[in-house]
Write a protein that holds these residues in place. Structure first.
Motif, PDB file in Angstrom:
ATOM      1  N   HIS A 253       0.940  -1.252  -0.080  1.00 36.41           N
ATOM      2  CA  HIS A 253       0.031  -0.299   0.087  1.00 36.41           C
ATOM      3  C   HIS A 253       0.960   1.358   0.048  1.00 36.41           C
ATOM      4  N   GLY A 254       0.623   2.055  -1.019  1.00 38.86           N
ATOM      5  CA  GLY A 254       1.499   3.314  -1.075  1.00 38.86           C
ATOM      6  C   GLY A 254       2.723   3.242  -2.129  1.00 38.86           C
ATOM      7  N   GLY A 255       2.907   1.955  -2.618  1.00 34.33           N
ATOM      8  CA  GLY A 255       4.180   1.597  -3.434  1.00 34.33           C
ATOM      9  C   GLY A 255       3.825   1.916  -4.725  1.00 34.33           C
ATOM     10  N   GLN A 256       4.955   1.623  -5.773  1.00 37.60           N
ATOM     11  CA  GLN A 256       4.807   2.024  -7.038  1.00 37.60           C
ATOM     12  C   GLN A 256       5.061   0.911  -8.021  1.00 37.60           C
ATOM     13  N   ILE A 257       4.580   1.250  -9.218  1.00 37.05           N
ATOM     14  CA  ILE A 257       4.835   0.133 -10.394  1.00 37.05           C
ATOM     15  C   ILE A 257       5.488   0.996 -11.489  1.00 37.05           C
ATOM     16  N   VAL A 258       6.693   0.785 -11.923  1.00 36.91           N
ATOM     17  CA  VAL A 258       7.376   1.334 -13.040  1.00 36.91           C
ATOM     18  C   VAL A 258       7.012   0.324 -14.158  1.00 36.91           C
ATOM     19  N   ALA A 259       5.922   1.039 -14.882  1.00 33.83           N
ATOM     20  CA  ALA A 259       5.574   0.250 -16.202  1.00 33.83           C
ATOM     21  C   ALA A 259       6.280   0.907 -17.514  1.00 33.83           C
ATOM     22  N   ILE A 260       6.781   0.021 -18.415  1.00 38.77           N
ATOM     23  CA  ILE A 260       7.352   0.587 -19.341  1.00 38.77           C
ATOM     24  C   ILE A 260       6.881  -0.237 -20.363  1.00 38.77           C
ATOM     25  N   ASN A 261       6.494   0.639 -21.759  1.00 34.30           N
ATOM     26  CA  ASN A 261       6.065  -0.079 -22.834  1.00 34.30           C
ATOM     27  C   ASN A 261       6.913   0.397 -24.013  1.00 34.30           C
ATOM     28  N   ASN A 262       7.761  -0.426 -24.610  1.00 32.45           N
ATOM     29  CA  ASN A 262       8.641   0.004 -25.594  1.00 32.45           C
ATOM     30  C   ASN A 262       8.099  -0.550 -26.994  1.00 32.45           C
ATOM     31  N   ALA A 263       6.694  -0.475 -27.200  1.00 30.30           N
ATOM     32  CA  ALA A 263       6.320  -1.284 -28.546  1.00 30.30           C
ATOM     33  C   ALA A 263       6.196   0.094 -29.632  1.00 30.30           C
ATOM     34  N   LEU A 264       6.789  -0.302 -30.605  1.00 32.74           N
ATOM     35  CA  LEU A 264       6.937   0.903 -31.660  1.00 32.74           C
ATOM     36  C   LEU A 264       5.499   1.461 -32.212  1.00 32.74           C
ATOM     37  N   PHE A 265       4.602   0.268 -32.251  1.00 36.42           N
ATOM     38  CA  PHE A 265       3.314   0.556 -32.984  1.00 36.42           C
ATOM     39  C   PHE A 265       2.403   0.958 -31.897  1.00 36.42           C
ATOM     40  N   VAL A 266       2.638   1.021 -30.672  1.00 37.55           N
ATOM     41  CA  VAL A 266       1.491   1.321 -29.629  1.00 37.55           C
ATOM     42  C   VAL A 266       1.896   2.736 -29.421  1.00 37.55           C
ATOM     43  N   SER A 267       1.098   3.617 -29.946  1.00 38.54           N
ATOM     44  CA  SER A 267       0.942   5.091 -29.683  1.00 38.54           C
ATOM     45  C   SER A 267       1.051   5.333 -28.023  1.00 38.54           C
ATOM     46  N   GLY A 268       1.482   6.832 -27.953  1.00 43.08           N
ATOM     47  CA  GLY A 268       1.420   7.084 -26.481  1.00 43.08           C
ATOM     48  C   GLY A 268       0.109   7.421 -26.052  1.00 43.08           C
ATOM     49  N   GLN A 269      -0.838   7.386 -26.646  1.00 39.86           N
ATOM     50  CA  GLN A 269      -2.272   7.873 -26.276  1.00 39.86           C
ATOM     51  C   GLN A 269      -2.878   6.153 -26.170  1.00 39.86           C
ATOM     52  N   ALA A 270      -2.702   5.404 -26.844  1.00 43.33           N
ATOM     53  CA  ALA A 270      -2.732   3.962 -26.630  1.00 43.33           C
ATOM     54  C   ALA A 270      -2.569   3.538 -25.465  1.00 43.33           C
ATOM     55  N   TYR A 271      -1.254   3.797 -24.999  1.00 41.66           N
ATOM     56  CA  TYR A 271      -0.763   3.213 -23.692  1.00 41.66           C
ATOM     57  C   TYR A 271      -1.438   3.826 -22.901  1.00 41.66           C
ATOM     58  N   TRP A 272      -1.619   5.327 -22.951  1.00 37.97           N
ATOM     59  CA  TRP A 272      -2.279   6.015 -21.612  1.00 37.97           C
ATOM     60  C   TRP A 272      -3.678   5.641 -21.350  1.00 37.97           C
ATOM     61  N   ASP A 273      -4.257   5.314 -22.647  1.00 41.85           N
ATOM     62  CA  ASP A 273      -5.796   4.846 -22.575  1.00 41.85           C
ATOM     63  C   ASP A 273      -5.663   3.207 -21.697  1.00 41.85           C
ATOM     64  N   ALA A 274      -4.880   2.598 -21.997  1.00 39.66           N
ATOM     65  CA  ALA A 274      -4.640   1.248 -21.175  1.00 39.66           C
ATOM     66  C   ALA A 274      -4.401   1.497 -19.769  1.00 39.66           C
ATOM     67  N   LEU A 275      -3.506   2.682 -19.517  1.00 43.58           N
ATOM     68  CA  LEU A 275      -3.295   2.898 -18.199  1.00 43.58           C
ATOM     69  C   LEU A 275      -4.674   3.429 -17.597  1.00 43.58           C
ATOM     70  N   THR A 276      -5.266   4.216 -18.156  1.00 44.52           N
ATOM     71  CA  THR A 276      -6.531   4.845 -17.666  1.00 44.52           C
ATOM     72  C   THR A 276      -7.476   3.617 -17.337  1.00 44.52           C
TER      73      THR A 276
END
Length: 329
Positions: A253-276
């Motif tokens: 509780h109160g911790g963090q996940i450092v989540a990295i997506n280096n997929a060339l064909f995944v846009s920033g918005q698509a990754y943001w939507d997945a995080l949303t």
């Protein structure tokens, strides 16, 4: 034309050099800087050319010209390697020395030494696009417990140790990669506890850690774009939520996940939507985004190309988000 591009990009990177020639960074990002079939990295005194071209004859001429340009511009170089991505043999894909002596075995970044094995596989054993993330870890993990999944050669875990972490667990399916991480520990005088280097498949290992009720302050999630075993599949184009939800129970509780997506064909918005989507239950939020260095993302004076997909709100296709995690109390 290519020589002019190399000269302009080299000039932009002058502040990154050091007098001891121990640093590592991308010298030329051809995809964004005018020659998509080429990328050039510097590892200490070793020049590493990544050849993504399809025409073998053109590639040989291009690589010869690139090699000569940098040998003239950086006369202290001692080795030049070419990795040919579309080569038929694993030796050519993993890298071949085309000039000089043995490649460097380590570099220094933010005062920390990182071991190298530049000919071990298609990658170069140290991902240069996560340099800012290693700095972030050094500044944010003091006294905390860290789990580094898909650790590869463990550089993010090494940065965590350098930042004063209380415990760092490094996990990867490949023992050879983790052994490079152990060498980094030795280079820095960090203690090596073999139990903290775990060679195992991500999916059953995360389940075992959950059953054992182990929890961490930070879980680093830096998976490959795609991989599959008989235990599960990693697909960064479609399985962001699955991966993050797999490690959520392991975060305090109160911790963090450092989540990295280096997929060339995944846009920033698509990754943001997945995080949303993951944030919908109210127990995960985006704490911050970590930028990729300009030698990867491009400088205002050097960027001439456009990425395949728009990385916004991130600055590069390597998209790094720090997620804050809470639990029902």
């Amino acid at each position: 034309m290519l020589t002019n591009l190399l000269h302009t990009t080299l000039t932009a990177r002058q502040p990154l050099f050091d007098t001891r020639h121990e640093v590592a960074f991308r010298l030329f990002n051809g995809f964004l800087e005018g020659e998509p079939s080429l990328a050039v990295d510097l590892y200490g005194r070793t020049l590493l050319i990544h050849d993504y071209g399809e025409d073998e004859h053109e590639a040989e001429e291009r690589n010869t010209a690139v090699c000569q340009f940098y040998l003239d511009a950086l006369p202290w170089l001692t080795c030049v390697i070419v990795k040919t991505r579309r080569a038929l043999t694993p030796e050519a894909r993993n890298g071949q020395i085309i000039w000089g002596s043995e490649p460097d075995r380590w570099v220094r970044e933010h005062g920390v030494r990182y071991a190298l094995d530049l000919l071990m596989n298609r990658d170069a054993s140290l991902y240069l696009d996560t340099r800012h993330l290693r700095r972030w870890l050094m500044e944010n993990v003091h006294g905390r417990d860290i789990l580094n999944t898909f650790a590869y050669t463990g550089s993010l875990g090494v940065a965590a140790w350098a930042g004063g972490a209380r415990q760092v667990i490094q996990t990867d399916l490949n023992k050879q990669f983790l052994n490079v991480g152990k060498t980094s520990y030795t280079l820095n005088g960090f203690p090596i506890d073999k139990k903290t280097f775990i060679t195992d498949d991500f999916w059953p290992l995360m389940s075992r850690l959950k059953r054992a009720k182990q929890q961490f302050d930070i879980v680093i999630l830096d998976p490959p774009f795609f991989s599959t075993t008989n235990k599960g599949t990693v697909d960064l184009a479609h399985s962001t939520a699955k991966l993050i939800n797999k490690v959520r129970p392991l975060v305090r509780h109160g911790g963090q996940i450092v989540a990295i997506n280096n997929a060339l064909f995944v846009s920033g918005q698509a990754y943001w939507d997945a995080l949303t989507e993951i944030r919908a239950d109210g127990y995960v939020s985006i704490a911050e985004l970590i930028a990729v260095p300009s030698d990867f993302a491009g400088y205002e004076t050097t960027a001439v190309g456009q990425p395949i997909t728009d990385p916004t709100p991130f600055n590069h296709t390597t998209k790094i988000a720090v997620l804050a995690v809470s639990h029902k109390l």
